[in-house]
Structure formats: C-alpha cells, structure tokens
Design a protein around this motif. Structure first.
Motif, short mmCIF file in Angstrom:
data_model
loop_
_atom_site.label_atom_id
_atom_site.label_comp_id
_atom_site.label_asym_id
_atom_site.label_seq_id
_atom_site.Cartn_x
_atom_site.Cartn_y
_atom_site.Cartn_z
N LEU A 294 29.59 35.51 41.22
CA LEU A 294 30.28 36.62 41.88
C LEU A 294 30.40 36.40 43.38
O LEU A 294 31.47 36.57 43.96
CB LEU A 294 29.55 37.93 41.59
N THR A 295 29.29 36.03 44.02
CA THR A 295 29.29 35.94 45.48
C THR A 295 29.98 34.69 46.00
O THR A 295 30.60 34.72 47.05
CB THR A 295 27.84 35.98 46.01
N ARG A 296 29.88 33.57 45.27
CA ARG A 296 30.42 32.31 45.78
C ARG A 296 31.82 32.00 45.23
O ARG A 296 32.60 31.32 45.90
CB ARG A 296 29.48 31.15 45.42
N VAL A 297 32.11 32.47 44.01
CA VAL A 297 33.36 32.09 43.36
C VAL A 297 34.34 33.26 43.30
O VAL A 297 35.50 33.15 43.70
CB VAL A 297 33.10 31.53 41.95
N ALA A 298 33.87 34.41 42.77
CA ALA A 298 34.79 35.54 42.59
C ALA A 298 35.16 36.20 43.90
O ALA A 298 36.32 36.57 44.12
CB ALA A 298 34.16 36.56 41.63
N LEU A 299 34.19 36.37 44.81
CA LEU A 299 34.44 37.10 46.05
C LEU A 299 35.53 36.46 46.90
O LEU A 299 36.41 37.17 47.42
CB LEU A 299 33.15 37.25 46.84
N PRO A 300 35.55 35.12 47.08
CA PRO A 300 36.67 34.53 47.84
C PRO A 300 38.02 34.81 47.21
O PRO A 300 39.01 35.03 47.92
CB PRO A 300 36.34 33.04 47.84
N ALA A 301 38.08 34.81 45.88
CA ALA A 301 39.35 35.10 45.21
C ALA A 301 39.74 36.56 45.40
O ALA A 301 40.91 36.87 45.66
CB ALA A 301 39.24 34.77 43.73
N TRP A 302 38.78 37.47 45.28
CA TRP A 302 39.09 38.88 45.47
C TRP A 302 39.62 39.14 46.88
O TRP A 302 40.56 39.94 47.06
CB TRP A 302 37.83 39.73 45.24
N ARG A 303 39.04 38.49 47.87
CA ARG A 303 39.52 38.68 49.24
C ARG A 303 40.93 38.15 49.43
O ARG A 303 41.62 38.55 50.37
CB ARG A 303 38.56 37.99 50.21
N MET A 304 41.36 37.24 48.55
CA MET A 304 42.72 36.69 48.63
C MET A 304 43.71 37.50 47.79
O MET A 304 44.87 37.13 47.69
CB MET A 304 42.72 35.24 48.14
N GLY A 305 43.24 38.60 47.17
CA GLY A 305 44.13 39.38 46.33
C GLY A 305 44.28 38.82 44.92
O GLY A 305 45.23 39.16 44.23
N ARG A 306 43.35 37.96 44.50
CA ARG A 306 43.36 37.41 43.15
C ARG A 306 42.04 37.75 42.48
O ARG A 306 40.99 37.79 43.12
CB ARG A 306 43.54 35.88 43.19
N TRP A 307 42.08 37.99 41.17
CA TRP A 307 40.83 38.25 40.46
C TRP A 307 40.73 37.30 39.26
O TRP A 307 41.60 37.26 38.40
CB TRP A 307 40.74 39.71 40.01
N PRO A 308 39.66 36.47 39.25
CA PRO A 308 39.44 35.58 38.10
C PRO A 308 39.32 36.39 36.82
O PRO A 308 38.52 37.31 36.71
CB PRO A 308 38.12 34.89 38.45
N SER A 309 40.15 36.05 35.85
CA SER A 309 40.24 36.85 34.62
C SER A 309 39.28 36.39 33.53
O SER A 309 39.30 36.95 32.44
CB SER A 309 41.67 36.80 34.08
N ARG A 310 38.44 35.39 33.81
CA ARG A 310 37.50 34.89 32.79
C ARG A 310 36.14 34.70 33.43
O ARG A 310 35.55 33.63 33.37
CB ARG A 310 38.02 33.58 32.19
N LEU A 311 35.62 35.76 34.05
CA LEU A 311 34.33 35.65 34.71
C LEU A 311 33.21 35.34 33.73
O LEU A 311 32.31 34.54 34.02
CB LEU A 311 34.01 36.95 35.46
N ASP A 312 33.22 35.98 32.57
CA ASP A 312 32.15 35.76 31.61
C ASP A 312 32.17 34.34 31.06
O ASP A 312 31.11 33.75 30.82
CB ASP A 312 32.25 36.77 30.46
N ALA A 313 33.36 33.80 30.86
CA ALA A 313 33.43 32.40 30.44
C ALA A 313 32.97 31.49 31.58
O ALA A 313 32.34 30.45 31.34
CB ALA A 313 34.86 32.05 30.02
N PRO A 370 46.68 45.16 37.53
CA PRO A 370 47.30 44.03 38.26
C PRO A 370 48.59 44.45 38.93
O PRO A 370 49.24 45.42 38.56
CB PRO A 370 47.56 43.01 37.14
N GLY A 371 48.96 43.71 39.95
CA GLY A 371 50.19 43.96 40.67
C GLY A 371 50.58 42.76 41.49
O GLY A 371 49.92 41.71 41.43
N PRO A 372 51.63 42.86 42.27
CA PRO A 372 52.07 41.70 43.08
C PRO A 372 51.00 41.20 44.03
O PRO A 372 50.90 40.01 44.29
CB PRO A 372 53.29 42.25 43.83
N ASP A 373 50.19 42.11 44.58
CA ASP A 373 49.14 41.72 45.52
C ASP A 373 47.76 41.70 44.87
O ASP A 373 46.75 41.63 45.56
CB ASP A 373 49.12 42.68 46.71
N TRP A 374 47.72 41.77 43.56
CA TRP A 374 46.43 41.82 42.84
C TRP A 374 46.64 41.21 41.45
O TRP A 374 46.72 41.89 40.46
CB TRP A 374 45.93 43.25 42.75
N SER A 375 46.74 39.90 41.42
CA SER A 375 47.11 39.22 40.18
C SER A 375 45.95 38.39 39.65
O SER A 375 45.13 37.89 40.43
CB SER A 375 48.33 38.32 40.41
#
Length: 576
Positions: A294-313, A370-375
């Motif tokens: 979450l802190t090293r991988v997901a957070l940088p993506a969230w700050r870019m307006g992207r959310w990893p869709s397979r966090l559990d995998a 999801p949206g244009p700025d949150w994909s």
C-alpha cells in the motif's frame, strides 16, 4: 462438546456478568429518570386520600409534577436518540452467497464443528484483519426502493424485526495469500464469537453501548444552516448524557469484550489448533507485505489518479518477494502450490477489484467510481503508466518551480535557463546558482496546491460510470461505500517534509535522464514501488547520492553515479 464446556467455564460467565453490569447501568439511568414521576404519584395519591393537605403540599405537588414531566420528556428524548442512533459500521465489500458458495460452506461447516450459529453474511475488508460485526440495527438494513414489489418491501420489514447473527468480515489479503486450510484455522476463533453474540444479555448490552456511541458521534457532527447553534442545543444535551453513561460503561464493556474473545479462543482450540499456530505466522507476514504494497506501490499510483485494480493479487507477489529476501520468511512461498483461499470465490477478479477500489477510498480518499481522472491500472501497465508518468510529472514540477524562482541566467557555456536538463538541477543544488531551501519550499507549496485541487475535484462528484466495481452479484453495502459521501479517511503516511519532497523530485529527474539518455527503463519492485532498471536489473543505490546533493550540496557522489551508467546531464529530458 468438551470445548464448549471449557469456554462456558472460563469466558462466557464473566462476559455475562459484565453484560449484567452494563444493563444495571441502563436500569439505574431509567430509575433516575422516573424517580420524579414516582414522587409525584405518591404526592398526588396522598393528596387524594387527604393525607397531605395544605398550600405547602399543593405547591410541592405542582412543582414535583412539573419536574417529573420535564425529566420524563428529556429521558424520552435521550431514549429515542439512543434507539435511533446509527451505530458505526465498517465500510466493506458485500459478498453474497452466490458469489462465494464454497466460502459460505466452509464457514458453516466451521460453525457446526464449533457448535455456534453461523454468521448471517460475509463481507470483505481491504485490511489484514477479520471480525464479527452486528448489523441488525434498522439503519444497517437494506431498504426496498419505492418501486419495489410489495412482497419484497414486506420481506424487508420482516427482516428488520428478526435478530440475525453477526456478519463475518474477512480481510481480503488473507484470501489471496492464505491456503484454504490456513484460512479455516484463522477464522475459527472469529466464528466462535457468534456463540456469545447470540446470548440475549450480551447482545442487549452491546446494543446499549453502540447506541450511546452513536449518540455521541451524532452530537459531535456539525449541523448545516443559519440556526445550527440553536438546533444543536438539544443534541448537545443528549450527547452530554450519552457521554456520561458511556464513561460509566467503558470498563465493563472492555472487560466483556475481552471475556468474549477469551471464550471464543478457548472454544476454537479443538479446531485445527496446530495449523492455527502456523497460520498466525502467515497473518503477520501478510500484514507486513500488505503494508509495504500500500505505502510503496499503491500510494504513488493513487497520487497520480490511478488505482491498481488487483491489490490482493499483488500482495502474493509482494510476499513472495519478501520470502525470497528475508531468511525468517524463507520457505513460506513453498505453500503456494496448495489451493489458495481465493478459489472459494466464484469471481476472484471482481472481488479483488472492488476491494482495491475501497482501499483507495479508505487510505487515500479517492472517488467511489472510476472516471477520466481516476482510472484503474493493471500491474503490467504500472511501469509505463504510473512509474514513468510519476517521474516526468515530478521533473516537470521541479523545473516549473525553478522557473518561478527567476534564478540568474547561467553562463553561456552552460545550458540556458528553462531547458529541462539534469545539469540545471544539479548546479542549482550544488550552490553554484542558488540554495536548496527555497526550492524545497516552492515544491512543497506546489504539491499542496495540486493535492488540494485534486481533492476538491474528487469530492465535487467528478466520477465516471454510474456503476462501481463490486464483487460478483453484489449490490450496495449498508454503508454504501460506492456512494458520493466520503468515507472515514485512514492516511497511510504522515505529510512529507520539504526535504523529502525535494529528494523525490531530484531522484525523478535523474530517472528521467537515465531513461532518455542511458537506455534505462521504469520498473516495479513489489516491496519498494517504482524502480529504475539498468540492463534489466534494479538500481537501488540512487537514494544516497541524491540525499548528499539535496542535504549537503555535494554533487560529487551523484556525478560519479551518473557517469557509471552513462547518463548525459546536458541533454533535455521529456516532461509531461
């Protein structure tokens, strides 16, 4: 059923005793509320029988009667507020039985072995924890819409009156990392808690405490409108009474829950006890890997307006990498040949996507849809669509701040101002053009402005499709985590300092120059997030030279590092 007898001897009687203490507090509060009315009745009856006559007794009867009416009205208002207060409910991803029949079967078999009622439903949470949650309060029940079938509305009303078993909330990372047998062992003490939950005294005590907690939360919530102060007076009074009662209940409630947990643990000892010890080690490992992901991988993506869709995998990859690096975790990855617990779901990908979106909402405050700025972004796309974009966005911000500082022009032999080269940044920080403190402050201000604008854009309802990802066959949750209202935010990291931000931006500029001039490539490290790949190998030694430049103005370590991989500092880099 020897386990049942043992738990009855050790835990349940103590929990019942604490529950009785809580109910006595409720009874005493009720007695205090009706005491003036009882005195008024005695005085009125005495007057009617000619035992208390005279002007003094008449005045006493009127005064006590008036006091009794006022106290009863206030007590009724408090009682109604407690009954109607909505208890706190965790945002979760609902998992109906048709979406996970094998998981429901496993839980019911486990409940049968433990001799306790089966949970009424199962839900997923994007965290490394599992618990039972009571959702029998009317506000937690789904309400049929106005256009629904009358039979469905009648059934919904009937369900509200039925006392259901609590909902089993399972941490979604457990399903992907743990094997089926390990999950069953971990869930055994949790499911065993449905036994004490079914006891009427314990259930009543919990409802009383949750009602008080809900009233306190309602009283603390701000009221809109110009008359908010006047309208808030009754709520403040009710909240004061609830806080007073809650302070009296705190120690008894804590001891009751400890006793319930002890009873459930003892009851579960006869079910996969040896395997449970091993499975608890997996819980600690899963928490460590999930936190890093979450802190090293997901957070940088969230700050870019992207959310990893397979966090559990992704947590499986992160924990596998952790097992490879950490000798204490060595051997845990060998379990991956056994059947994973996510096989108990009909559509693991849909459940993973819904849990990943909910994680972004809880830990970053992202939109519900999801949206244009949150994909969404897949792991295969992460290096190009997150890492490379993150580097170039930060490099562009760094040069914008440099431009705004209006530094004196560079000598003719060196790159001109405004040209996005690494040499410009290095010379500025090395003290040949200007200091680093002003640059760090400018970057901090720019980041704050952009994050505030992004948050306002998200909370303004800018979302995409009308339907959000959810587990297969699921609808809206009781807390409606896919609704427009923001959820409680649990930030993963404290705010970054100006020096940390500046170091990140300088490192991003170095990575952009390496990609554009030295044939490097963006990559993903499952434990450390964005990574720079040189000849397919990760270079993890960039941090120290960058810190020497940012903190000490010493450019020599970084120049040596750049020369070792052939980076051209005088060449312009591509920015976003």
């Amino acid at each position: 059923m020897s386990g049942t007898g043992t738990s009855e001897e050790l835990g349940v009687p103590s929990a019942r005793a604490r529950a009785h203490a809580l109910l006595r507090i409720r009874s005493r509060a009720t007695a205090v509320a009706i005491l003036p009315a009882a005195v008024a009745v005695v005085l009125l009856v005495a007057g009617a029988q000619g035992l208390a006559v005279g002007s003094g007794w008449d005045a006493a009867r009127w005064a006590v009667s008036a006091c009794a009416v006022v106290v009863l009205l206030l007590a009724a208002a408090v009682a109604v507020a407690i009954v109607r207060a909505r208890p706190a409910i965790s945002p979760t991803v609902p998992l109906p039985e048709k979406a996970a029949p094998d998981l429901y079967r496993l839980v019911r078999d486990l409940a049968d072995r433990l001799g306790v009622p089966a949970p009424s439903a199962i839900a997923l949470t994007p965290d490394c924890d599992s618990w039972l949650e009571d959702r029998t309060h009317p506000s937690a029940q789904p309400v049929a819409g106005p256009g629904a079938d009358p039979a469905a509305q009648s059934a919904a009303r009937t369900r509200r009156r039925v006392q259901a078993a609590p909902v089993l909330v399972i941490g979604s990372p457990f399903l992907w990392w743990m094997r089926v047998a390990e999950l069953r062992a971990v869930l055994a003490p949790v499911v065993a808690g449905t036994g004490p939950s079914a006891h009427p005294d314990i259930a009543a005590a919990r409802r009383f405490v949750r009602g008080l907690d809900g009233v306190v939360a309602d009283a603390a919530a701000p009221l809109p409108g110009p008359l908010a102060g006047v309208r808030g007076v009754p709520r403040a009074f009710v909240g004061w009474i609830a806080r007073l009662l809650l302070r009296s209940c705190r120690s008894h409630a804590a001891e009751m829950e400890r006793s319930v947990a002890a009873a459930a643990s003892v009851r579960a000892q006869g079910v996969d006890y040896g395997l449970r010890i091993v499975a608890q080690e997996q819980v600690g490992l899963a928490y460590a890997g999930w936190d890093r992901l979450l802190t090293r991988v997901a957070l940088p993506a969230w700050r870019m307006g992207r959310w990893p869709s397979r966090l559990d995998a992704g947590v499986v990859s992160a924990l596998t990498e952790l097992s490879r690096r950490d000798r204490l975790a060595d051997g845990f990855a060998s379990r991956l040949g056994e059947r994973p617990a996510c096989d108990l779901l009909e559509e693991p990908g849909a459940a993973d996507e819904a849990a990943s979106l909910l994680a972004a909402r809880l830990f970053h405050g992202g939109p519900a849809r999801p949206g244009p700025d949150w994909s969404p972004v897949d792991w295969q796309q992460y290096p190009d669509e997150v890492v490379d974009r993150k580097w170039r966005t930060e490099a562009a911000r760094l040069h914008r701040v440099l431009d705004s500082m209006a530094a004196p022009p560079a000598p003719p032999a060196e790159p001109a101002m405004g040209v996005p080269t690494l040499a410009r940044v290095v010379e500025h920080l090395a003290g040949r053009v200007g200091g680093g403190e002003e640059l760090a402050a400018g970057i901090s201000a720019a980041v704050a402005r952009e994050e505030e604008a992004a948050q306002q854009h998200r909370t303004g309802g800018a979302s995409g499709p009308a339907s959000a990802p959810a587990a297969a066959g699921t609808g809206g949750d009781v807390q409606d985590p896919w609704g427009p209202d923001p959820l409680p935010l649990f930030p993963l990291q404290p705010p970054r300092t100006g020096t940390e931000l500046l170091a990140d931006h300088v490192a991003a500029m170095v990575c952009c120059a390496a990609v554009d001039t030295a044939g490097a490539a963006p990559g993903l490290d499952w434990l450390d997030g964005p990574a720079l790949l040189i000849d397919g190998e990760r270079r993890a030694d960039l941090g120290s030279p960058v810190l020497s430049l940012v903190e000490d103005g010493d450019a020599e370590p970084l120049c040596t590092w750049l020369a070792s991989i052939g980076v051209r500092t005088d060449k312009p880099v591509r920015l976003v």
